[in-house]
Design a protein around this motif. Structure first.
Motif, mmCIF file in Angstrom:
data_model
loop_
_atom_site.group_PDB
_atom_site.id
_atom_site.type_symbol
_atom_site.label_atom_id
_atom_site.label_comp_id
_atom_site.label_asym_id
_atom_site.label_seq_id
_atom_site.Cartn_x
_atom_site.Cartn_y
_atom_site.Cartn_z
ATOM 1 N N ASP A 259 5.727 65.472 73.092
ATOM 2 C CA ASP A 259 5.708 64.306 72.210
ATOM 3 C C ASP A 259 6.567 63.187 72.768
ATOM 4 N N SER A 263 4.944 59.689 74.124
ATOM 5 C CA SER A 263 5.384 58.497 73.401
ATOM 6 C C SER A 263 5.920 57.453 74.368
ATOM 7 N N VAL A 275 1.793 62.165 66.675
ATOM 8 C CA VAL A 275 3.218 62.131 66.989
ATOM 9 C C VAL A 275 3.909 61.136 66.073
ATOM 10 N N THR A 280 10.556 60.371 66.940
ATOM 11 C CA THR A 280 10.730 60.630 68.360
ATOM 12 C C THR A 280 11.735 59.670 68.977
ATOM 13 N N GLY A 397 -0.643 66.300 68.632
ATOM 14 C CA GLY A 397 0.665 65.874 69.093
ATOM 15 C C GLY A 397 1.456 66.972 69.740
#
Length: 412
Positions: A259, A263, A275, A280, A397
């Motif tokens: 993730d 990202s 995600v 994150t 994700g």
């Protein structure tokens, strides 16, 4: 292949698609080229300086004198980094500290975040470590058991304080869209100011005129062990190497790491795949800050034995180490060693040879520049869509399906 078909586009695409072996060979070639260019710089600098303050290295007819021998300069640089037990310990000390700060920056960069605040996270982590060890020391027995407890407490508190300080710009980015470059730079000054004020006004060593805490107990400091030189502990180096392997596994072998990486490369696609981008951002910056805080803890427990003002700029050096490593946690190891050797060896050049400090800085800068530039252009190629490797995002994700493409950050 994304991008255009121009010469620049093909070159960037080639760097993006290069295998790990090819990237290592490119880095070695860049290192060799930096040495050649540095030798030319040394010769020209000595020629401009003529007449030489001491016996010249060479005299070539009408060209004049050449004051510096580039072969001798590089030999002294190498000898200064590895030529004696003390020099080796100095190099490994710097390498150990840069392992933690390099990993800190690399984790944030892999998440698409620019953590320029590792220095502040390190400073506060170091302060948290020093104070926590001093507070806990009276209630644990002196000796090996007490030392293990205090070292564990110091490392945990350093990681927690650094992680908290790193999570702040992550939260500001996630929930207020604040630029993390600006906030992390500003928080460096805030961290330094907070630490300086707390120590000078509350926790200052009453027996010292400088701004510093009391020394932690000797049994709470990391032992020298193998080389027997104070200021370096093989335990810390081994721990840093193990941490590099652990971070690599987290990034490559867990859903959290996937993730984080997706990202950083394709945030919109990652969020579409399930995600939580905001979470994150915060967690990646917290992890990055925790690694910086551990670096501060190791600085206190291995090098200084206390918190003191004027902590070296290890956090900023970690940015260079991470770029040299291509933000690869395993690559941080040789990058930290290279940077540590350059710093350790350059000190000896200034003492043993009549070479100006500024010229030594140029030689260090050339090595860093030449080695970092291929990786810099490779990162630019990834960012602007060159190359054949496109990152895959799992629909849930989580871990990508078997055989899926990677983000190109750690080509094997």
């Amino acid at each position: 292949m994304s991008g255009d078909d121009s010469t620049i586009g093909r070159a960037l695409g080639g760097l993006v698609d290069a295998s790990a072996i090819e990237r290592i060979l490119i880095s070695l070639a860049a290192l060799g080229l930096s040495v050649v260019v540095g030798a030319v710089v040394v010769l020209i600098s000595g020629w401009v300086l003529s007449p030489c303050p001491s016996a010249p290295f060479a005299t070539l007819g009408g060209l004049g004198e050449f004051c510096y021998n580039p072969i001798e300069v590089y030999w002294v640089l190498l000898k200064g980094a590895f030529g004696s037990t003390f020099n080796l310990a100095t190099t490994l000390q710097e390498t150990t500290l840069l392992l933690f700060t390099g990993l800190s920056v690399a984790v944030a960069f892999r998440a698409g975040m620019f953590n320029i605040g590792t220095q502040g996270q390190l400073v506060l982590g170091a302060l948290g470590t020093g104070l926590s060890v001093l507070w806990v020391a009276p209630v644990v027995p002196a000796g090996l058991v007490g030392g293990v407890v205090l070292v564990a407490v110091g490392l945990l508190v350093g990681a927690a304080v650094g992680g908290f300080w790193g999570a702040i710009p992550g939260a500001l980015k996630a929930y207020a869209d604040a630029n993390e470059v600006i906030t992390t730079i500003m928080l460096n000054f805030v961290a330094t100011g907070i630490a300086f004020t707390l120590v000078s006004e509350v926790f200052k060593d009453p027996g010292s005129q400088t701004v510093q805490t009391r020394f932690v107990p000797e049994y709470a400091q990391l032992p020298a062990l193998v080389l027997g030189i104070d200021g370096f502990s093989m335990l810390a180096l081994v721990g840093g190497l193990a941490l590099a392997g652990l971070v690599y596994w987290v990034l490559r072998g867990t859903s959290f790491g996937y993730d984080l990486r997706t990202s950083g490369v394709q945030p919109d696609a990652a969020e579409y795949g399930g995600v939580d981008a905001k979470k994150t951002m915060v967690s990646s910056m917290a992890l990055s800050g925790a690694l910086g805080g551990v670096g501060g803890a190791v600085y206190v427990l291995m090098v200084a034995g206390q918190w003191q003002s004027g902590i070296p700029s290890l956090g900023f050096d970690g940015i260079t180490v991470s770029i040299l490593a291509g933000n690869n946690p395993i690559g941080v190891v040789p990058a930290a060693l290279l940077f540590g050797a350059l710093k350790g060896g350059s000190l000896v050049i200034e003492f043993d040879l009549a070479v100006p400090q500024q010229l030594v800085g140029v030689l260090r800068g050339l090595v860093i520049l030449f080695v970092a530039m291929p990786e810099f252009f490779r990162m630019a190629g990834i960012r602007y869509g060159y190359g054949d490797d496109e990152p895959a995002v799992a629909t849930d994700g989580g871990t990508p399906r078997e055989g899926g493409a990677d983000d190109g950050g750690d080509s094997e």
